[in-house]
Motif scaffolding. Structure first.
Motif, PDB file in Angstrom:
ATOM      1  N   GLY A 314      50.935  32.926  38.160  1.00  0.00           N
ATOM      2  CA  GLY A 314      52.219  33.478  38.575  1.00  0.00           C
ATOM      3  C   GLY A 314      52.486  33.346  40.056  1.00  0.00           C
ATOM      4  N   ARG A 315      51.465  33.020  40.837  1.00  0.00           N
ATOM      5  CA  ARG A 315      51.684  32.858  42.274  1.00  0.00           C
ATOM      6  C   ARG A 315      52.506  31.612  42.586  1.00  0.00           C
ATOM      7  NH1 ARG A 315      49.076  35.820  45.913  1.00  0.00           N
ATOM      8  NH2 ARG A 315      49.299  34.151  47.455  1.00  0.00           N
ATOM      9  N   GLY A 316      52.490  30.625  41.648  1.00  0.00           N
ATOM     10  CA  GLY A 316      53.291  29.433  41.866  1.00  0.00           C
ATOM     11  C   GLY A 316      54.785  29.735  41.872  1.00  0.00           C
ATOM     12  N   PRO A 317      55.321  30.364  40.802  1.00  0.00           N
ATOM     13  CA  PRO A 317      56.737  30.746  40.825  1.00  0.00           C
ATOM     14  C   PRO A 317      57.086  31.703  41.955  1.00  0.00           C
ATOM     15  CG  PRO A 317      55.879  30.807  38.592  1.00  0.00           C
ATOM     16  CD  PRO A 317      54.720  30.573  39.477  1.00  0.00           C
ATOM     17  N   TYR A 318      56.149  32.590  42.259  1.00  0.00           N
ATOM     18  CA  TYR A 318      56.429  33.533  43.353  1.00  0.00           C
ATOM     19  C   TYR A 318      56.543  32.786  44.688  1.00  0.00           C
ATOM     20  CZ  TYR A 318      55.551  37.132  46.855  1.00  0.00           C
ATOM     21  OH  TYR A 318      55.636  37.954  47.950  1.00  0.00           O
ATOM     22  N   GLY A 319      55.630  31.817  44.932  1.00  0.00           N
ATOM     23  CA  GLY A 319      55.711  31.049  46.171  1.00  0.00           C
ATOM     24  C   GLY A 319      56.991  30.234  46.238  1.00  0.00           C
ATOM     25  N   ASP A 320      57.412  29.657  45.074  1.00  0.00           N
ATOM     26  CA  ASP A 320      58.668  28.889  45.060  1.00  0.00           C
ATOM     27  C   ASP A 320      59.854  29.782  45.383  1.00  0.00           C
ATOM     28  OD1 ASP A 320      57.557  26.892  42.218  1.00  0.00           O
ATOM     29  OD2 ASP A 320      57.144  26.707  44.382  1.00  0.00           O
ATOM     30  N   ALA A 321      59.860  31.015  44.815  1.00  0.00           N
ATOM     31  CA  ALA A 321      60.960  31.940  45.079  1.00  0.00           C
ATOM     32  C   ALA A 321      61.000  32.340  46.549  1.00  0.00           C
ATOM     33  CB  ALA A 321      60.830  33.170  44.193  1.00  0.00           C
ATOM     34  N   VAL A 322      59.832  32.557  47.143  1.00  0.00           N
ATOM     35  CA  VAL A 322      59.778  32.923  48.568  1.00  0.00           C
ATOM     36  C   VAL A 322      60.262  31.771  49.430  1.00  0.00           C
ATOM     37  CG1 VAL A 322      58.218  33.500  50.465  1.00  0.00           C
ATOM     38  CG2 VAL A 322      57.956  34.626  48.257  1.00  0.00           C
ATOM     39  N   ASP A 323      59.853  30.528  49.087  1.00  0.00           N
ATOM     40  CA  ASP A 323      60.303  29.371  49.863  1.00  0.00           C
ATOM     41  C   ASP A 323      61.810  29.200  49.773  1.00  0.00           C
ATOM     42  OD1 ASP A 323      57.355  27.402  48.958  1.00  0.00           O
ATOM     43  OD2 ASP A 323      57.691  28.903  50.549  1.00  0.00           O
ATOM     44  N   ALA A 324      62.380  29.409  48.563  1.00  0.00           N
ATOM     45  CA  ALA A 324      63.825  29.272  48.402  1.00  0.00           C
ATOM     46  C   ALA A 324      64.568  30.325  49.220  1.00  0.00           C
ATOM     47  CB  ALA A 324      64.192  29.389  46.925  1.00  0.00           C
ATOM     48  N   LEU A 325      64.031  31.544  49.237  1.00  0.00           N
ATOM     49  CA  LEU A 325      64.673  32.608  50.021  1.00  0.00           C
ATOM     50  C   LEU A 325      64.575  32.318  51.515  1.00  0.00           C
ATOM     51  CD1 LEU A 325      66.098  35.344  49.988  1.00  0.00           C
ATOM     52  CD2 LEU A 325      63.832  36.436  50.049  1.00  0.00           C
ATOM     53  N   ASP A 326      63.429  31.824  51.961  1.00  0.00           N
ATOM     54  CA  ASP A 326      63.278  31.491  53.380  1.00  0.00           C
ATOM     55  C   ASP A 326      64.223  30.363  53.784  1.00  0.00           C
ATOM     56  OD1 ASP A 326      59.662  32.017  53.376  1.00  0.00           O
ATOM     57  OD2 ASP A 326      61.344  33.407  53.624  1.00  0.00           O
ATOM     58  N   ALA A 327      64.354  29.363  52.902  1.00  0.00           N
ATOM     59  CA  ALA A 327      65.260  28.262  53.202  1.00  0.00           C
ATOM     60  C   ALA A 327      66.707  28.743  53.282  1.00  0.00           C
ATOM     61  CB  ALA A 327      65.126  27.168  52.136  1.00  0.00           C
ATOM     62  N   TYR A 328      67.071  29.664  52.381  1.00  0.00           N
ATOM     63  CA  TYR A 328      68.426  30.214  52.422  1.00  0.00           C
ATOM     64  C   TYR A 328      68.661  30.984  53.715  1.00  0.00           C
ATOM     65  CZ  TYR A 328      72.474  33.050  51.167  1.00  0.00           C
ATOM     66  OH  TYR A 328      73.685  33.661  51.166  1.00  0.00           O
ATOM     67  N   ASN A 329      67.671  31.815  54.126  1.00  0.00           N
ATOM     68  CA  ASN A 329      67.820  32.602  55.354  1.00  0.00           C
ATOM     69  C   ASN A 329      67.954  31.705  56.576  1.00  0.00           C
ATOM     70  OD1 ASN A 329      67.700  35.091  54.064  1.00  0.00           O
ATOM     71  ND2 ASN A 329      65.473  35.196  54.162  1.00  0.00           N
ATOM     72  N   ASN A 330      67.234  30.591  56.577  1.00  0.00           N
ATOM     73  CA  ASN A 330      67.314  29.684  57.726  1.00  0.00           C
ATOM     74  C   ASN A 330      68.676  28.995  57.814  1.00  0.00           C
ATOM     75  OD1 ASN A 330      64.691  30.297  58.440  1.00  0.00           O
ATOM     76  ND2 ASN A 330      63.806  28.645  57.205  1.00  0.00           N
ATOM     77  N   GLY A 331      69.313  28.764  56.653  1.00  0.00           N
ATOM     78  CA  GLY A 331      70.592  28.071  56.682  1.00  0.00           C
ATOM     79  C   GLY A 331      71.793  28.963  56.526  1.00  0.00           C
ATOM     80  N   ALA A 332      71.582  30.280  56.452  1.00  0.00           N
ATOM     81  CA  ALA A 332      72.706  31.184  56.221  1.00  0.00           C
ATOM     82  C   ALA A 332      73.530  31.392  57.473  1.00  0.00           C
ATOM     83  CB  ALA A 332      72.202  32.520  55.693  1.00  0.00           C
ATOM     84  N   GLY A 333      72.936  31.222  58.631  1.00  0.00           N
ATOM     85  CA  GLY A 333      73.666  31.438  59.874  1.00  0.00           C
ATOM     86  C   GLY A 333      73.819  32.903  60.231  1.00  0.00           C
ATOM     87  N   GLY A 334      73.054  33.734  59.642  1.00  0.00           N
ATOM     88  CA  GLY A 334      73.113  35.173  59.936  1.00  0.00           C
ATOM     89  C   GLY A 334      72.158  35.931  59.030  1.00  0.00           C
ATOM     90  N   ASP A 335      72.085  37.227  59.218  1.00  0.00           N
ATOM     91  CA  ASP A 335      71.210  38.072  58.414  1.00  0.00           C
ATOM     92  C   ASP A 335      71.981  38.546  57.182  1.00  0.00           C
ATOM     93  OD1 ASP A 335      69.128  40.991  59.109  1.00  0.00           O
ATOM     94  OD2 ASP A 335      69.378  39.766  57.337  1.00  0.00           O
ATOM     95  N   PRO A 336      71.623  38.065  55.978  1.00  0.00           N
ATOM     96  CA  PRO A 336      72.380  38.452  54.780  1.00  0.00           C
ATOM     97  C   PRO A 336      72.339  39.958  54.521  1.00  0.00           C
ATOM     98  CG  PRO A 336      70.942  36.582  54.338  1.00  0.00           C
ATOM     99  CD  PRO A 336      70.566  37.098  55.677  1.00  0.00           C
ATOM    100  N   ARG A 337      71.337  40.643  55.078  1.00  0.00           N
ATOM    101  CA  ARG A 337      71.240  42.085  54.841  1.00  0.00           C
ATOM    102  C   ARG A 337      72.261  42.862  55.652  1.00  0.00           C
ATOM    103  NH1 ARG A 337      64.999  42.678  56.194  1.00  0.00           N
ATOM    104  NH2 ARG A 337      65.781  41.365  57.880  1.00  0.00           N
ATOM    105  N   ARG A 338      72.797  42.244  56.685  1.00  0.00           N
ATOM    106  CA  ARG A 338      73.758  42.940  57.544  1.00  0.00           C
ATOM    107  C   ARG A 338      75.116  42.221  57.618  1.00  0.00           C
ATOM    108  NH1 ARG A 338      68.790  43.407  60.190  1.00  0.00           N
ATOM    109  NH2 ARG A 338      68.129  45.572  60.567  1.00  0.00           N
ATOM    110  N   ASP A 339      75.119  40.925  57.414  1.00  0.00           N
ATOM    111  CA  ASP A 339      76.350  40.145  57.543  1.00  0.00           C
ATOM    112  C   ASP A 339      76.877  39.804  56.148  1.00  0.00           C
ATOM    113  OD1 ASP A 339      77.220  36.991  59.196  1.00  0.00           O
ATOM    114  OD2 ASP A 339      78.445  38.580  58.285  1.00  0.00           O
TER     115      ASP A 339
END
Length: 431
Positions: A314-339
């Motif tokens: 299960g660490r494989g899907p979890y690592g993929d999900a974390v990588d996808a979230l990190d990639a989204y945060n890097n390209g979002a142009g802001g903090d999704p939790r506040r913006d």
């Protein structure tokens, strides 16, 4: 113009006369002009007084815990047990150091002076008014040292300090620690009464209870009978079999069985401790309970391997999900939790990606927790199995020794001895 000016002067004179008329009456009613003015100013300047917030005597202000991220999980585990015990828990979104800065206390944050100031500050607001303050801290991994303190605001005293170790996923501390907190608070609010004279007398008799004359006489008679039986047994002893030794490996062939184990008709019947010849000198001595323990241990071990393997997978899907979230945060142009504008970018949703990280992480964590439980069960069952095997081999050794002793006695040979110097009987036996 002259008539108008005269009319205005006459009007001012009349107004002055009416305004000055009450002054003698006020002066007569009030002894001092100063005492008349000061209270009026005070009443106008003083704010309206409000009653201090009242509590039910069982209200706890739960501050945020300092330190590691796991402190939030520990703090959340305290509230349900405290509320189930009848306490009202009010969460305060400040750590002790932050609350100390609010009251501008320059001493130690957990000192009596600052704690008293924090308690007074909390009780100034009905939303945070409390009888106790619960605060603490947690160190970062791998130490995970937890320090919790309960402070009584009214009595200005520390109820108790708790020092323990807490790790994320711990199944024991979240249960034991809140219950210990409740017990300490209950005993602090209502101290247990001192022991009565009757209870003290019972405690004093626990080590050496009083005995009746009949019981003392019975003990003496039992001791005397045991001494007489021991003396008679020593007289009747013909052959000393203490030197006979049993060797499970060497004596295996002589005492093993090829037929099925003899079943007992009742619990009073002795067990058939003969080993099975086909199993050899190690496995042959195992009793049925040992095989049951071995089966349970093997099952728990296989379950442990399976759960840990599933958690690792299960660490494989979890690592993929974390990588996808990190990639989204890097390209979002802001903090999704506040913006709000950064919550949906490029057809992807931050909420969906974060939910996937939480879901996959939860799957891995649950599998790992179950694996930990099964691992502990495997270790426990292994210990039980070792004890059972040791007991079975000890019983088998005792059984073989008794059988060898009986065979030695049954092989006694008696023959007369007649010679010039000796007349008597000869006694011999073989093992």
């Amino acid at each position: 113009m002259i008539a108008s000016s005269s009319h205005r002067a006459l009007s001012l004179l009349v107004a002055a006369t009416f305004c000055a008329a009450p002054l003698p009456a006020l002066a007569a009613a009030t002894p001092s002009p100063a005492l008349t003015v000061v209270p009026m100013v005070a009443v106008a300047a003083a704010p309206k007084k409000t009653d201090a917030p009242t509590t039910d005597g069982k209200t706890i202000a739960l501050l945020r815990l300092d330190g590691a991220d796991a402190a939030t999980e520990l703090r959340a585990s305290l509230q349900p047990t405290l509320e189930a015990a009848g306490y009202t828990v009010k969460g305060v979104a400040l750590q002790l150091g932050e609350a100390t800065k609010k009251v501008k206390c320059k001493g130690e944050p957990d000192g009596d002076e600052c704690l008293a100031a924090v308690g007074k500050w909390l009780n100034a607001n009905p939303r945070t008014a409390a009888d106790f303050v619960l605060f603490g801290s947690m160190t970062e991994p791998p130490d995970n040292q937890v320090n919790l303190v309960v402070y009584d605001i009214a009595k200005a005293t520390t109820v108790k300090r708790f020092d323990t170790t807490y790790r994320s996923g711990d199944l024991i501390i979240p249960i034991v620690l809140p219950q210990t907190l409740v017990t300490s608070l209950d005993e602090h609010r209502t101290p247990p009464p001192p022991a009565t004279e009757e209870e003290k007398a019972i405690i004093a008799q626990l080590d050496e209870p009083e005995k009746t004359p009949e019981e003392i006489a019975a003990e003496k008679a039992a001791i005397l009978k045991a001494q007489e039986d021991a003396a008679q047994e020593q007289q009747d002893q013909v052959i000393n079999t203490d030197d006979i030794e049993a060797d499970l490996k060497k004596d295996f062939e002589a005492y093993c069985r090829n037929e099925p184990r003899r079943k007992r008709e009742s619990k009073e019947d002795p067990k058939d401790l003969r080993p099975a010849c086909k199993r050899g000198p190690f496995w042959g001595y195992w009793q049925p309970r040992a095989w049951v323990a071995l089966t349970l241990t093997a099952g728990a071990g296989l379950g442990t391997i399976a759960l840990y393997s599933a958690a690792l997978a299960g660490r494989g899907p979890y690592g993929d999900a974390v990588d996808a979230l990190d990639a989204y945060n890097n390209g979002a142009g802001g903090d999704p939790r506040r913006d709000p504008n950064a919550t949906n970018v490029g057809g992807q949703s931050y909420d969906a990606l974060a939910t996937e990280v939480s879901r996959t992480g939860s799957v891995v964590r649950r599998r790992a927790i179950v694996g930990d439980v099964l691992l502990g069960t495997t270790v426990l069952l292994s210990g039980v199995l070792a004890i059972i095997v040791y007991q079975d081999r000890t019983d088998a050794k005792r059984f073989i020794k008794e059988e060898k002793s009986l065979r030695a006695i049954s092989n006694i040979q008696v023959a007369p001895i007649v010679s010039r110097d000796t007349q008597g009987v000869g006694l011999g036996f073989r093992f």
